[in-house]
Design a protein around this motif. Sequence first.
Motif, PDB file in Angstrom:
ATOM      1  N   PRO A 528       0.830  -1.231   0.000  1.00 29.74           N
ATOM      2  CA  PRO A 528       0.000   0.000   0.000  1.00 29.74           C
ATOM      3  C   PRO A 528       0.851   1.262   0.000  1.00 29.74           C
ATOM      4  O   PRO A 528       0.445   2.284  -0.592  1.00 29.74           O
ATOM      5  N   LEU A 529       2.018   1.221   0.653  1.00 26.59           N
ATOM      6  CA  LEU A 529       2.895   2.390   0.655  1.00 26.59           C
ATOM      7  C   LEU A 529       3.381   2.698  -0.758  1.00 26.59           C
ATOM      8  O   LEU A 529       3.375   3.866  -1.203  1.00 26.59           O
ATOM      9  N   GLY A 530       3.791   1.671  -1.490  1.00 28.47           N
ATOM     10  CA  GLY A 530       4.263   1.868  -2.861  1.00 28.47           C
ATOM     11  C   GLY A 530       3.174   2.380  -3.780  1.00 28.47           C
ATOM     12  O   GLY A 530       3.418   3.211  -4.667  1.00 28.47           O
ATOM     13  N   GLU A 531       1.942   1.865  -3.586  1.00 27.82           N
ATOM     14  CA  GLU A 531       0.825   2.344  -4.408  1.00 27.82           C
ATOM     15  C   GLU A 531       0.548   3.827  -4.127  1.00 27.82           C
ATOM     16  O   GLU A 531       0.243   4.596  -5.040  1.00 27.82           O
ATOM     17  N   TRP A 532       0.667   4.218  -2.866  1.00 25.56           N
ATOM     18  CA  TRP A 532       0.467   5.630  -2.520  1.00 25.56           C
ATOM     19  C   TRP A 532       1.523   6.502  -3.174  1.00 25.56           C
ATOM     20  O   TRP A 532       1.211   7.575  -3.729  1.00 25.56           O
ATOM     21  N   VAL A 533       2.795   6.082  -3.124  1.00 27.10           N
ATOM     22  CA  VAL A 533       3.880   6.841  -3.750  1.00 27.10           C
ATOM     23  C   VAL A 533       3.634   6.973  -5.245  1.00 27.10           C
ATOM     24  O   VAL A 533       3.794   8.062  -5.830  1.00 27.10           O
ATOM     25  N   LEU A 534       3.217   5.883  -5.895  1.00 27.56           N
ATOM     26  CA  LEU A 534       2.974   5.905  -7.336  1.00 27.56           C
ATOM     27  C   LEU A 534       1.868   6.892  -7.692  1.00 27.56           C
ATOM     28  O   LEU A 534       2.008   7.696  -8.627  1.00 27.56           O
ATOM     29  N   ARG A 535       0.772   6.871  -6.946  1.00 26.21           N
ATOM     30  CA  ARG A 535      -0.346   7.786  -7.230  1.00 26.21           C
ATOM     31  C   ARG A 535       0.066   9.239  -7.018  1.00 26.21           C
ATOM     32  O   ARG A 535      -0.238  10.116  -7.843  1.00 26.21           O
ATOM     33  N   ALA A 539       0.348  12.211  -9.802  1.00 23.66           N
ATOM     34  CA  ALA A 539      -0.462  13.421  -9.619  1.00 23.66           C
ATOM     35  C   ALA A 539       0.400  14.672  -9.661  1.00 23.66           C
ATOM     36  O   ALA A 539       0.031  15.686 -10.284  1.00 23.66           O
ATOM     37  N   GLN A 540       1.574  14.638  -9.030  1.00 26.17           N
ATOM     38  CA  GLN A 540       2.453  15.800  -9.023  1.00 26.17           C
ATOM     39  C   GLN A 540       3.024  16.070 -10.413  1.00 26.17           C
ATOM     40  O   GLN A 540       3.117  17.237 -10.842  1.00 26.17           O
ATOM     41  N   ALA A 541       3.398  14.990 -11.134  1.00 29.89           N
ATOM     42  CA  ALA A 541       3.925  15.173 -12.494  1.00 29.89           C
ATOM     43  C   ALA A 541       2.866  15.800 -13.401  1.00 29.89           C
ATOM     44  O   ALA A 541       3.169  16.683 -14.222  1.00 29.89           O
ATOM     45  N   ALA A 542       1.608  15.356 -13.265  1.00 29.98           N
ATOM     46  CA  ALA A 542       0.529  15.935 -14.069  1.00 29.98           C
ATOM     47  C   ALA A 542       0.314  17.395 -13.700  1.00 29.98           C
ATOM     48  O   ALA A 542       0.052  18.245 -14.585  1.00 29.98           O
ATOM     49  N   SER A 543       0.427  17.728 -12.428  1.00 32.90           N
ATOM     50  CA  SER A 543       0.258  19.110 -11.988  1.00 32.90           C
ATOM     51  C   SER A 543       1.353  19.993 -12.588  1.00 32.90           C
ATOM     52  O   SER A 543       1.078  21.097 -13.076  1.00 32.90           O
ATOM     53  N   TRP A 544       2.604  19.522 -12.533  1.00 32.69           N
ATOM     54  CA  TRP A 544       3.700  20.301 -13.124  1.00 32.69           C
ATOM     55  C   TRP A 544       3.499  20.483 -14.625  1.00 32.69           C
ATOM     56  O   TRP A 544       3.792  21.529 -15.186  1.00 32.69           O
ATOM     57  N   VAL A 572      -0.081   0.880 -11.915  1.00 28.19           N
ATOM     58  CA  VAL A 572       0.507   1.881 -12.805  1.00 28.19           C
ATOM     59  C   VAL A 572      -0.529   2.412 -13.783  1.00 28.19           C
ATOM     60  O   VAL A 572      -0.657   3.637 -13.993  1.00 28.19           O
ATOM     61  N   LEU A 573      -1.281   1.508 -14.386  1.00 29.20           N
ATOM     62  CA  LEU A 573      -2.283   1.931 -15.364  1.00 29.20           C
ATOM     63  C   LEU A 573      -3.334   2.839 -14.712  1.00 29.20           C
ATOM     64  O   LEU A 573      -3.760   3.839 -15.305  1.00 29.20           O
ATOM     65  N   GLN A 574      -3.750   2.490 -13.491  1.00 31.36           N
ATOM     66  CA  GLN A 574      -4.755   3.298 -12.804  1.00 31.36           C
ATOM     67  C   GLN A 574      -4.208   4.681 -12.460  1.00 31.36           C
ATOM     68  O   GLN A 574      -4.902   5.702 -12.626  1.00 31.36           O
ATOM     69  N   ALA A 575      -2.948   4.720 -11.974  1.00 32.45           N
ATOM     70  CA  ALA A 575      -2.353   6.009 -11.607  1.00 32.45           C
ATOM     71  C   ALA A 575      -2.197   6.909 -12.818  1.00 32.45           C
ATOM     72  O   ALA A 575      -2.435   8.127 -12.746  1.00 32.45           O
ATOM     73  N   LEU A 576      -1.786   6.370 -13.957  1.00 32.54           N
ATOM     74  CA  LEU A 576      -1.643   7.163 -15.182  1.00 32.54           C
ATOM     75  C   LEU A 576      -3.003   7.640 -15.685  1.00 32.54           C
ATOM     76  O   LEU A 576      -3.170   8.796 -16.104  1.00 32.54           O
ATOM     77  N   ALA A 577      -3.994   6.726 -15.644  1.00 31.02           N
ATOM     78  CA  ALA A 577      -5.316   7.085 -16.169  1.00 31.02           C
ATOM     79  C   ALA A 577      -5.994   8.147 -15.302  1.00 31.02           C
ATOM     80  O   ALA A 577      -6.666   9.053 -15.826  1.00 31.02           O
ATOM     81  N   ASP A 578      -5.843   8.044 -13.981  1.00 28.54           N
ATOM     82  CA  ASP A 578      -6.496   9.001 -13.087  1.00 28.54           C
ATOM     83  C   ASP A 578      -6.027  10.433 -13.347  1.00 28.54           C
ATOM     84  O   ASP A 578      -6.800  11.387 -13.175  1.00 28.54           O
TER      85      ASP A 578
END
Length: 728
Positions: A528-535, A539-544, A572-578
């Motif tokens: 769960p920690l790794g999934e949180w870091v990935l999300r 999110a930060q990369a998309a914001s930048w 990974v797919l979910q984090a990119l799509a979100d």
Amino acid sequence: MHQSHDNSPLFSRSTLVILGWLAAVLLIVWLLPANNLLKTAGNWFPTWLHSCMELLAIVVAALVFSISWHSYRSEQAGNLSLLACGYLAVALLDSAHLLSYRGMPDFITPSSVEKAIDFWLAARLSEALVLLGVALRAWRPLTHPQQRYQWLAATLGGVALMVYLRLYQPQLFPRMFIEGQGLTPLKIVMEWLVIGLLACAAVGLLRRREQPFDRQGLLLAVGISILSELCFTAYRNPHDIYQLLGHAYKVLACLVVYRVVFVSSIQQPYIQLTSEISERRRAEQQVETLSFYDNLTGLPNLELLRDRTSKALSTLSRDAQQVALLYMDIDGFKDVNDSLGHACGDTLIRELGSRLQGLLRSSDTLCRATGDEFVILMPDVENAESVGLLAERILNGLQRPFLLHGHLQTISLSLGAAVAPHDGQDCETLLRNAETAMYQAKQDGRQTWRFFDSTMNQQALARLQLLNDLRQAIAQHQLQLYYQPQIDLASGRLSGVEALVRWQHPVRGMISPAEFIPAAEESRLIIPLGEWVLRQACAQAASWQRQGLALPQVAVNISAIQLQHGHLEESVLQALADRHLPASLLELEITESSLVDKTEQVIDSLKRLKAMGVNLSIDDFGTGYSSLAYLQTLAVDKLKIDQSFVRDLTLNQDNRAIVSAIVQMAHTLGLACIAEGVESQDIAAALHRLGCQQAQGYLYARPLPADELQTLLQDWPAAHWAQDGTTE
């Protein structure tokens, strides 16, 4: 000898079918007209075929003797010894018959049809008499074992007398065959005499119901022999169809007798022995179960636990592993028995044993010590924390109530742990110390656990407290991502950032990743920690990107446990799509050692991510189990040189050689190289000269929160960090 009453039918279905078919063949030939070619032809049974069939019958008869004689047992029915002697006589007399057959070389005296018939009739009479004797004799062992030798001597003496008289006193034997006329009436009478004896043997077998072996087999053999003798009453020519059928039936009858003695002398004793061995093993297993296993739960008892613990302790001198015993007791078990009854108490003990068993490793042993007390043996413990983790897992596993005869009952345990060699080097000492620790847990409020050693107790409690705090940190948003720039050594421009997790504890302050990441991996909280870091990183990369900040990519570290058990591809797919983030802006850093035990599923998942445009890099390259195979299989984009080789690059020639080799290999494979831990301009320049393209480290920036990094990147001094001679 024990005899069992046989309630089987007089003739089995298979016996009737075989006899029916054989009788039908003989009847068809018998009913043919006398002038039929099948009956008049004299070439059905040539001498060579006669010799072959007689040899086969002799061999089978000899085998009947050999098996019956040599498998003799004192408790065996003497009928088999009688059968053995009889078929020895048959084999010897048939041999004399074969040697006397017309067309064979002279056997002392000239061969003739009559000479062969005399030996033939002697063999058939011997066979009929022995089958009759076997059928009529009571099925019991020999009174005296030497009696079989008397029978053998009588058999050999009788055969020898018959051979002597026929060879040297032929005038004593009446005519049995007249050339040109065929069989004499006496020959036919003798054949009918044999048939009569065989019929009496069949009646004897039918009337005697107590059979220690295959009665149906003997009945079949007698029936086929009768059909054979009927053929020998009808032939007119030694080579006609009746001779062929008669000899074929004779051989078949011998084979059936052979099967009977084989089954009774070898197969049945073997089956009986196998059955006795199986029964003995079952008895031994039952004794072992009673001696080493608990009757109520089926779990090992203390005796078996002591044995396994002693074996585990014997290995302590050969490796660095530890051995632990956990002693546990149900809190307030007496109240359960008093309020719900002993039946419910027994059910609780069984259900608890089953639930505890599901929480253990395959190498652990769960034992029911006595009453409501259980003991767990952990034979290969790496550290005390793993013992504490199991104790916590057990306590958590008891939160779900037990269903006892319609009553829901919640229970708690008190546990104590002792670890060898520190707390004892023999089973009894460990048991005593673990029990002492268990009573300490009861004194401290129950529903808890304690180590026998106080120092170990404090360390384990501290680790467990850390894990509990980390669980809350994920849920309560105490974690934060920091980012460290990665720069291009040639131009000094930003090539990406690496996302690094930080933990701001509300009481302890900033906790180092070196402290909580290993604990997270050990407890699998890393998933769960790794999934949180990935999300968060996506999110930060998309914001930048929306703010117009030119960020080539963001790198996220992936642990080995995430690879194997974390559903990485879906995450990974979910984090990119979100965040609608292009896959090319994400880089996954995979440690080299995590690919050692790679599975096909992991490799396929990484390949699919790579095909979508996600970048892959190998972190800490050079410190794991290097293999060119996975570099080629995964088509990675970048190798990250571990800082242990970079830190002393300008001072240590070995490090310089290693970095140079990694860079050259990367260039050969078409991969980029990045060095981490760069802290001086000299090291950066040396890396550039060796051909390394990228670097990150304190020389450029420490890991920073997103807002501080954004401020830094807006005025990034690219030229200042260039290593191509364009520095300020």
